[in-house]
Write a protein that holds these residues in place. Structure first.
Motif, PDB file in Angstrom:
ATOM      1  N   ALA A   1     -10.886   1.553  -6.884  1.00 48.46           N
ATOM      2  CA  ALA A   1     -10.435   2.804  -6.273  1.00 48.46           C
ATOM      3  C   ALA A   1      -9.124   2.600  -5.523  1.00 48.46           C
ATOM      4  O   ALA A   1      -8.213   3.437  -5.587  1.00 48.46           O
ATOM      5  CB  ALA A   1     -11.504   3.347  -5.331  1.00 48.46           C
ATOM      6  N   LYS A   2      -9.021   1.477  -4.791  1.00 48.90           N
ATOM      7  CA  LYS A   2      -7.781   1.193  -4.087  1.00 48.90           C
ATOM      8  C   LYS A   2      -6.612   1.039  -5.061  1.00 48.90           C
ATOM      9  O   LYS A   2      -5.523   1.555  -4.841  1.00 48.90           O
ATOM     10  CB  LYS A   2      -7.932  -0.076  -3.248  1.00 48.90           C
ATOM     11  N   GLN A   3      -6.871   0.347  -6.170  1.00 46.74           N
ATOM     12  CA  GLN A   3      -5.806   0.124  -7.134  1.00 46.74           C
ATOM     13  C   GLN A   3      -5.370   1.437  -7.797  1.00 46.74           C
ATOM     14  O   GLN A   3      -4.181   1.687  -8.002  1.00 46.74           O
ATOM     15  CB  GLN A   3      -6.265  -0.868  -8.197  1.00 46.74           C
TER      16      GLN A   3
ATOM     17  N   ALA B   1      -1.461   5.862  -8.390  1.00 51.34           N
ATOM     18  CA  ALA B   1      -1.137   7.290  -8.307  1.00 51.34           C
ATOM     19  C   ALA B   1      -0.001   7.541  -7.327  1.00 51.34           C
ATOM     20  O   ALA B   1       0.910   8.336  -7.596  1.00 51.34           O
ATOM     21  CB  ALA B   1      -2.380   8.076  -7.891  1.00 51.34           C
ATOM     22  N   ALA B   2      -0.045   6.856  -6.173  1.00 53.65           N
ATOM     23  CA  ALA B   2       1.032   7.029  -5.197  1.00 53.65           C
ATOM     24  C   ALA B   2       2.362   6.520  -5.749  1.00 53.65           C
ATOM     25  O   ALA B   2       3.415   7.134  -5.536  1.00 53.65           O
ATOM     26  CB  ALA B   2       0.684   6.285  -3.904  1.00 53.65           C
ATOM     27  N   ARG B   3       2.297   5.425  -6.493  1.00 56.51           N
ATOM     28  CA  ARG B   3       3.525   4.884  -7.077  1.00 56.51           C
ATOM     29  C   ARG B   3       4.097   5.834  -8.118  1.00 56.51           C
ATOM     30  O   ARG B   3       5.317   6.051  -8.199  1.00 56.51           O
ATOM     31  CB  ARG B   3       3.223   3.519  -7.699  1.00 56.51           C
ATOM     32  N   LEU B   4       3.229   6.420  -8.947  1.00 59.67           N
ATOM     33  CA  LEU B   4       3.691   7.373  -9.956  1.00 59.67           C
ATOM     34  C   LEU B   4       4.277   8.625  -9.303  1.00 59.67           C
ATOM     35  O   LEU B   4       5.310   9.151  -9.750  1.00 59.67           O
ATOM     36  CB  LEU B   4       2.538   7.756 -10.890  1.00 59.67           C
TER      37      LEU B   4
END
Length: 505
Positions: free
Chosen positions: A311-313, A318-321
């Motif tokens: 989940a963390k990954q 998602a934040a990076r995208l």
């Protein structure tokens, strides 16, 4: 009675420096920290579609339409800044075209939340914002140019009687909930005009006094843009500290919490070191750890299940995208703005060159003879052909009307040059054929008989003709014309042929 609200910024007299007592004590970096936190707070409120009143005006997000897209119209959420109507009337400023709807409530600034984000005291934050806006009102009263930088929003510019708010591309993309802001910025040049980029303002310096830059409270010289002079009042030198600050800007409660957290952090590190030393000793059984008294007194929050590694990954990906998509949009907006600037610069240079060339040509009266025709070749050829046709037409008309009285409707009976030539050739051919049929030699100079003798041969007879068979009788009076009598065919005179005598083959 103390004046409250927007009326505090209606200055009849010059501003008294004693009213900027806090700015006198704060450093430039501390003033900028206050306004950076204020800008972030306003941006968060705009994302929630709330209007925020900062004292001299209000920020809001209103629905707008952009001339872009497949259908030609795109609905977007556009951020705007509306100056207070009292300030507009008092300082004689122009009213903006877009206004905040009356049904939209304007929330004041929450100084507690702004102060908590930077660990400042709320009265310090409120007084700093108030004195900065007082300095802004003083610049309006003095008719000075102002650039007010909001780190997360944009640049508020004052030029003469016009107030313009240009927002950063990141702010415009964040507050838009429709997702149409990027195609609207790329397709509609009017929407692109509201965008400002980091540290750059497209408005030129026109005032001789320079441009006041807030919240740094500095002035930028008009001639040398790199030269800056600070307008912030200097601190008075104190006998005990040499100009030390007398007012604490930090909240004492926040400072106590920070001090306690630092002590606990140091104790935690010391305990971790002790645990490592105890693990190294195999024969030593570690004792249960003693919990600190302050930690026992504080209530512990309920244990929450920690998210799994997957989940963390996934959240990090998602934040990076999302960050990559945002940067890609900002890059597209930047490239479109650069292309627009280059096109405007090229057009300006072209206009300057044309004006300079026209001025040089106006000074030289023979510029059209010295320089070639700038028009395309096919237009020049077409004009030359038209002039040649008119010249030939006028020459043929003069020849046909020489020595004759032109009738009233002569314009209707004039023929083209090509038509008259064809008729002459046809007459010559019929006369030659007629002479051959009667056994006569070829008539040389029949064209003269058909069209009339020229001015040079009116006094002589036709050559290569039998004597007595052809003579040119001419009567040169004021309006009399000459004609050539053709030889009679087998004793037939021209008068008999004219009366309708039968043609003998």
């Amino acid at each position: 009675m103390e004046v409250v609200g927007v009326f505090r910024y209606l200055l009849f007299d010059p501003l008294d420096p004693n009213e900027l007592s806090l700015l006198k004590e704060l450093t430039t970096s501390e003033i900028c920290r206050v306004w950076d936190a204020t800008s972030k707070y306003i941006c968060r409120q705009l994302q929630e579609k709330k209007a925020v009143d900062i004292g001299i005006g209000s920020f809001a997000v209103v629905p707008a339409r952009a001339a872009a897209g497949k259908d030609g119209v795109l609905d977007v959420d556009k951020p705007i800044f509306h100056m207070s109507r009292h300030i507009q009337r008092f300082y004689k400023l122009k009213q903006p075209k877009t206004r905040i709807p009356l049904e939209m409530f304007e929330y004041p600034l929450d100084f507690e939340e702004i102060a908590e984000s930077i660990h400042f005291r709320a009265p310090i934050v409120e007084q700093c914002i108030h004195e900065t806006l007082l300095f802004f009102a003083e610049a309006l009263r003095g008719k000075k140019e102002v650039d007010f930088f909001f780190s997360s929003l944009g640049i508020l510019s004052v030029r003469g009687q016009e107030v313009i708010m240009n927002f950063f591309d990141s702010c415009a993309l964040q507050v838009d909930a429709t997702g149409n802001m990027l195609p609207a910025l790329l397709g509609d040049p009017k929407m692109m005009n509201m965008i400002a980029f980091r540290g750059k303002n497209k408005f030129t310096r026109r005032s001789e006094d320079g441009c006041v830059m807030l919240p740094r409270i500095e002035v930028q010289e008009p001639k040398t843009y790199r030269r800056l002079s600070s307008l912030k009042p200097r601190r008075d030198s104190q006998p005990w500290g040499g100009g030390a600050r007398r007012v604490s800007i930090y909240d004492p409660v926040v400072l106590a919490r920070r001090r306690v957290s630092q002590v606990l952090r140091i104790e935690r590190k010391f305990k971790e070191l002790e645990e490592e030393m105890q693990r190294d000793k195999a024969s030593f059984v570690p004792q249960p750890e003693e919990v600190h008294a302050e930690e026992v007194e504080q209530p512990k929050p309920p244990d929450e299940p920690e998210p799994s590694a997957s989940a963390k990954q996934s959240s990090r990906v998602a934040a990076r995208l999302m960050r990559a998509v945002t940067e890609e949009k900002r890059l597209q907006v930047l490239m479109a703005s650069k292309r627009k600037e280059v096109e405007a610069e090229i057009q300006t240079e072209c206009q300057e060159y044309i004006q300079r060339l026209s001025a040089e040509r106006s000074q030289n009266p023979f510029h059209r003879q010295l320089e070639g025709d700038p028009r395309p070749s096919y237009i020049v050829r077409r004009e030359y052909d038209q002039q040649l046709k008119e010249r030939l037409k006028g020459k043929d008309r003069c020849q046909s009307l020489a020595g004759q009285t032109a009738p009233g409707d002569w314009q209707k009976k004039l023929q083209l040059t090509g038509t008259s030539r064809e008729q002459n050739r046809e007459k010559t051919r019929l006369l030659d054929r007629r002479g051959k049929a009667q056994g006569l030699p070829a008539l040389i100079g029949s064209c003269q008989a058909a069209s009339g003798c020229s001015g040079r041969s009116h006094h002589g007879l036709h050559q290569n003709s039998p004597s007595g068979t052809s003579d040119c009788t001419q009567a040169h009076s004021g309006r009399a014309s000459h004609c050539c009598k053709l030889p009679p065919l087998y004793g037939e005179s021209c008068q008999q042929r004219g009366q309708g005598a039968p043609f003998q083959k």
